[in-house]
Design a protein around this motif. Structure first.
Motif, PDB file in Angstrom:
ATOM      1  N   THR A  92       0.839  -1.207   0.000  1.00  0.00           N
ATOM      2  CA  THR A  92       0.000   0.000   0.000  1.00  0.00           C
ATOM      3  C   THR A  92       0.873   1.255   0.000  1.00  0.00           C
ATOM      4  O   THR A  92       0.640   2.196  -0.746  1.00  0.00           O
ATOM      5  N   ARG A  93       1.875   1.241   0.864  1.00  0.00           N
ATOM      6  CA  ARG A  93       2.748   2.429   0.965  1.00  0.00           C
ATOM      7  C   ARG A  93       3.519   2.637  -0.345  1.00  0.00           C
ATOM      8  O   ARG A  93       3.630   3.758  -0.826  1.00  0.00           O
ATOM      9  N   LEU A  94       4.015   1.530  -0.908  1.00  0.00           N
ATOM     10  CA  LEU A  94       4.766   1.675  -2.173  1.00  0.00           C
ATOM     11  C   LEU A  94       3.830   2.093  -3.307  1.00  0.00           C
ATOM     12  O   LEU A  94       4.217   2.863  -4.186  1.00  0.00           O
ATOM     13  N   LEU A  95       2.587   1.611  -3.275  1.00  0.00           N
ATOM     14  CA  LEU A  95       1.609   2.057  -4.276  1.00  0.00           C
ATOM     15  C   LEU A  95       1.377   3.553  -4.148  1.00  0.00           C
ATOM     16  O   LEU A  95       1.307   4.278  -5.138  1.00  0.00           O
ATOM     17  N   SER A  96       1.283   4.018  -2.904  1.00  0.00           N
ATOM     18  CA  SER A  96       0.969   5.441  -2.682  1.00  0.00           C
ATOM     19  C   SER A  96       2.075   6.333  -3.236  1.00  0.00           C
ATOM     20  O   SER A  96       1.833   7.478  -3.593  1.00  0.00           O
ATOM     21  N   GLU A  97       3.308   5.788  -3.298  1.00  0.00           N
ATOM     22  CA  GLU A  97       4.429   6.588  -3.819  1.00  0.00           C
ATOM     23  C   GLU A  97       4.437   6.616  -5.345  1.00  0.00           C
ATOM     24  O   GLU A  97       5.101   7.437  -5.947  1.00  0.00           O
ATOM     25  N   ARG A  98       3.727   5.657  -5.961  1.00  0.00           N
ATOM     26  CA  ARG A  98       3.798   5.553  -7.428  1.00  0.00           C
ATOM     27  C   ARG A  98       2.526   5.984  -8.139  1.00  0.00           C
ATOM     28  O   ARG A  98       2.551   6.201  -9.342  1.00  0.00           O
ATOM     29  N   CYS A  99       1.380   5.990  -7.394  1.00  0.00           N
ATOM     30  CA  CYS A  99       0.089   6.154  -8.086  1.00  0.00           C
ATOM     31  C   CYS A  99      -0.604   7.446  -7.688  1.00  0.00           C
ATOM     32  O   CYS A  99      -0.112   8.188  -6.845  1.00  0.00           O
ATOM     33  N   GLY A 100      -1.804   7.633  -8.273  1.00  0.00           N
ATOM     34  CA  GLY A 100      -2.624   8.777  -7.908  1.00  0.00           C
ATOM     35  C   GLY A 100      -3.265   8.537  -6.558  1.00  0.00           C
ATOM     36  O   GLY A 100      -2.704   8.837  -5.510  1.00  0.00           O
ATOM     37  N   ARG A 101      -4.454   7.915  -6.589  1.00  0.00           N
ATOM     38  CA  ARG A 101      -5.127   7.616  -5.326  1.00  0.00           C
ATOM     39  C   ARG A 101      -5.165   6.108  -5.092  1.00  0.00           C
ATOM     40  O   ARG A 101      -5.293   5.336  -6.049  1.00  0.00           O
ATOM     41  N   VAL A 102      -5.057   5.721  -3.821  1.00  0.00           N
ATOM     42  CA  VAL A 102      -5.083   4.298  -3.483  1.00  0.00           C
ATOM     43  C   VAL A 102      -6.233   4.060  -2.504  1.00  0.00           C
ATOM     44  O   VAL A 102      -6.327   4.730  -1.474  1.00  0.00           O
ATOM     45  N   LEU A 103      -7.097   3.119  -2.866  1.00  0.00           N
ATOM     46  CA  LEU A 103      -8.175   2.700  -1.961  1.00  0.00           C
ATOM     47  C   LEU A 103      -7.823   1.302  -1.496  1.00  0.00           C
ATOM     48  O   LEU A 103      -7.716   0.384  -2.315  1.00  0.00           O
ATOM     49  N   ALA A 104      -7.608   1.136  -0.189  1.00  0.00           N
ATOM     50  CA  ALA A 104      -7.214  -0.175   0.340  1.00  0.00           C
ATOM     51  C   ALA A 104      -8.364  -0.717   1.194  1.00  0.00           C
ATOM     52  O   ALA A 104      -8.798  -0.065   2.142  1.00  0.00           O
ATOM     53  N   VAL A 105      -8.857  -1.901   0.827  1.00  0.00           N
ATOM     54  CA  VAL A 105     -10.005  -2.486   1.524  1.00  0.00           C
ATOM     55  C   VAL A 105      -9.547  -3.727   2.290  1.00  0.00           C
ATOM     56  O   VAL A 105      -9.121  -4.723   1.683  1.00  0.00           O
ATOM     57  N   GLU A 106      -9.620  -3.661   3.602  1.00  0.00           N
ATOM     58  CA  GLU A 106      -9.124  -4.746   4.458  1.00  0.00           C
ATOM     59  C   GLU A 106     -10.254  -5.259   5.357  1.00  0.00           C
ATOM     60  O   GLU A 106     -11.016  -4.475   5.922  1.00  0.00           O
TER      61      GLU A 106
END
Ligand code: SAM
Length: 291
Positions: free
Chosen positions: A65-79
Motif C-alpha cells: 500500500t505504501r509503495l503504491l501510494s508513492e507511485r500512483c494517484g489515489r489508493v483505496l485499500a479495503v481490508e
C-alpha cells in the motif's frame, strides 16, 4: 543500512507488527509480503503510471500500500481484519493519497466504494489476494457495473493456469471463461513460498489481466451469457442439455433444439465449448426467451 529518519515501508511494517504484537490469521489468508525490493519489482512489472487510481484488496501490513501510494494517484485499500488498523495507521502515516476502508470485499458495494474514492475515474486493481477468495473476487470484479481497467494480482500457480487455460482442457472452467471474456491474462512473475511471511504451501504467480477494449464476443444479452457460462460448468459430467434443463428450467426437447440451432452437438458437454460457441448459444436462448 536502515535509515531511521526515513524508514522504508518494510521497516515501518516490521516495527508496527512487533509493536502491536500482531498475529497472522491463517483462515484470512494472511501470508504477507514485506520486502520492499520484491514488491518494488512486482509494481515495476505491473507498469503502474503516476496518477493512476488503484484499488488494493487486503493491504495486510501495508508495505505494498505504501509503495503504491508513492507511485500512483489515489489508493483505496479495503481490508477485512480490523485488527490491522493500528499497524496500517503507523505504516501509512504521511501517505495522504491512501483511503483505508475496513470491509469484506465480497460484501462491499464496489460502485459506491470506487466512486467515492476515485470520483468516477477509471482504476486498476493491484493485490496480493487472499487465496481462499481468489475466484470469487475476480468474478465479482469483472462482473461489476464498474469493472477495473486491469487487474494485477498474486494467485496460486494452479489458479493462474486455470485462468489462462484453453477451452476443452481439464482446467477450462467458468472462471476462465468469464475472465477471458473480460480481458487478456498473462503471468508477470512467479514468486516462491519463502517470499511470504508466513510461507504458504504453494507457489504463487503475479498475473495481469487487461480489460479488452473490444471483447472477443458480443452476446446480445450479457447477463444471460454470464448465466450460461455458469450453467455450462455447473455439473461437469452431465451433458450441456442436462445443465440447461437444470439451470434454465428448459425441457429436454427445448434444450436440444437450442443446441442444434447454435450449431452444436446435442450431446456436447459444457466444458468443451469455446467463448464463441457459448455466445452463439446465449443468443439462441435470448431469441427463444423473446419469442
Ligand atoms: N497485501 C498484503 C501483503 O502483500 O502483505 C497482505 C496480503 S494477504 C495474502 C491477504 C490480505 O487480505 C490479508 O490482510 C487479509 O486480512 C485480507 N483479507 C482476507 N479476506 C478479505 C476480504 N474478504 N476482504 C478484504 N480483505 C480480506
Amino acid at each position: 543500512m536502515a535509515d531511521y529518519q526515513n524508514p522504508s515501508a518494510e521497516l515501518r511494517a516490521r516495527v508496527a507488527l512487533e509493536k502491536y504484537k500482531f498475529r497472522n490469521t491463517h483462515s484470512l489468508g494472511q501470508n504477507f509480503l514485506l520486502s520492499d525490493q520484491l514488491i518494488g519489482a512486482l509494481l515495476d512489472a505491473a507498469e503502474l503510471q503516476s496518477g493512476e487510481n488503484v484499488l488494493e484488496i487486503g493491504p495486510g501490513a501495508g508495505v505494498m500500500t505504501r509503495l503504491l501510494s508513492e507511485r500512483c494517484g489515489r489508493v483505496l485499500a479495503v481490508e477485512l481484519d480490523q485488527g490491522l488498523e493500528p499497524v496500517l495507521n503507523d505504516v501509512l502515516e504521511g501517505a495522504p493519497n491512501v483511503s483505508l476502508v475496513f470491509r469484506d470485499i465480497m460484501k462491499a458495494d464496489l460502485r459506491s466504494l470506487t466512486g467515492a474514492a476515485f470520483g468516477g475515474e477509471g482504476y486498476r486493481v493491484v493485490a496480493n489476494l487472499p487465496y481462499y477468495i481468489t475466484a470469487d473476487v475476480l468474478l465479482r470484479l469483472t462482473d461489476s457495473q464498474c469493472p477495473p481497467d486491469s487487474i494485477c494480482v498474486m494467485v496460486q500457480r494452479e489458479a493462474a493456469e486455470r485462468i489462462m487455460s484453453a477451452p476443452g482442457s481439464k482446467q477450462w472452467c467458468a472462471m476462465a471463461a468469464q475472465l477471458q471474456y473480460y480481458g487478456r491474462a498473462r503471468t508477470l512473475m512467479e514468486v516462491p513460498p519463502e517470499a511470504f511471511d508466513p510461507p504458504p504451501h504453494v507457489v504463487s504467480q503475479f498475473i495481469r489481466i487487461d480489460r479488452y477494449a473490444d471483447p472477443p464476443v458480443i452476446p446480445a444479452d450479457e447477463a444471460l451469457f454470464r448465466r450460461l457460462i455458469h450453467a455450462a460448468f455447473a455439473m461437469r459430467r452431465k451433458t450441456l442439455a442436462n445443465n440447461l434443463k437444470a439451470s434454465f428450467g428448459m425441457s429436454q426437447e427445448a434444450a436440444r433444439a437450442a443446441l442444434t440451432a447454435a450449431g452444436l452437438d446435442e450431446r456436447v458437454r459444457g466444458e468443451a465449448l469455446t467463448l464463441k460457441e457459448l455466445a452463439r448459444l446465449a443468443d439462441v436462448l435470448a431469441d427463444a426467451a423473446e419469442g
